[in-house]
Design a protein around this motif. Structure first.
Motif, short mmCIF file in Angstrom:
data_model
loop_
_atom_site.label_atom_id
_atom_site.label_comp_id
_atom_site.label_asym_id
_atom_site.label_seq_id
_atom_site.Cartn_x
_atom_site.Cartn_y
_atom_site.Cartn_z
N TRP A 36 0.38 9.72 7.77
CA TRP A 36 -0.74 8.80 7.82
C TRP A 36 -1.20 8.59 9.26
N TYR A 37 -2.50 8.55 9.40
CA TYR A 37 -3.15 8.23 10.66
C TYR A 37 -4.12 7.09 10.38
N ARG A 38 -4.52 6.39 11.41
CA ARG A 38 -5.49 5.31 11.21
C ARG A 38 -6.51 5.28 12.34
N LEU A 69 0.36 2.33 0.47
CA LEU A 69 -0.59 3.44 0.35
C LEU A 69 0.11 4.63 -0.29
N ALA A 124 -5.90 9.89 -1.48
CA ALA A 124 -5.26 8.68 -1.00
C ALA A 124 -5.71 7.47 -1.81
N TRP A 184 -7.07 16.86 5.75
CA TRP A 184 -7.27 15.41 5.72
C TRP A 184 -7.70 14.96 4.33
N TYR A 217 -7.28 4.17 7.00
CA TYR A 217 -6.05 4.97 7.01
C TYR A 217 -6.33 6.31 6.33
N TYR A 218 -5.92 7.38 7.03
CA TYR A 218 -6.15 8.73 6.53
C TYR A 218 -4.82 9.42 6.27
N CYS A 219 -4.73 10.04 5.12
CA CYS A 219 -3.59 10.88 4.80
C CYS A 219 -3.83 12.27 5.39
N CYS A 222 -0.48 8.93 -1.24
CA CYS A 222 -1.26 10.13 -0.98
C CYS A 222 -0.67 11.26 -1.81
N LEU A 239 3.26 5.01 2.00
CA LEU A 239 3.41 4.23 3.22
C LEU A 239 3.51 2.77 2.80
N ILE A 254 7.62 5.17 5.66
CA ILE A 254 7.03 6.31 4.99
C ILE A 254 8.11 6.98 4.15
#
Length: 114
Positions: A35-37, A19, A5, A104, A92-94, A21, A79, A68
């Motif tokens: 994506w999560y945060r 963003l 990411a 992850w 923020y995690y992909c 990824c 994103l 997205i």
């Protein structure tokens, strides 16, 4: 599957960030990417996901502001975050989902100043 990411940073409220990824490895097995945060002291929540067929889903809090998208040829999802708010501040995690598990990426910090 490995996820890389990039694109986080510091931005003023009302600004934009994008963003990225990039997935590598067994990318053929990926069904969904997204994506999560996670904000300090809070749980990790979904932001937006996209299926391999292009179907998208967004958290209510980002609808109309975040978009997205995916580039299958590059195995990359993006994103685009517009009209950012201080409450969007988080790591923020992909993520990539296969039939068997979720992978992850490393987190990228997004900080929105007021």
């Amino acid at each position: 599957v490995q996820l890389q990411a990039s694109g986080g940073g510091l931005v003023q409220a009302g600004g934009s960030l994008r963003l990225s990824c990039a997935a590598s490895g067994s990318t053929f097995s990926i069904n969904v990417m997204g994506w999560y945060r996670q904000a300090p002291g809070k749980q990790r929540d979904l932001v937006a996901v996209i299926t391999s067929g292009g179907v998208t889903n967004y958290a209510d809090s980002v609808k109309g502001r975040f978009t997205i998208s995916g580039d299958n040829a590059k195995n990359t999802v993006y994103l685009q975050m517009n009209s950012l708010k201080p409450e969007d501040t988080a790591v923020y995690y992909c993520a990539a989902d296969t039939k068997f598990r979720r992978y992850w990426g490393q987190g990228t910090l997004v900080t929105v100043s007021s």
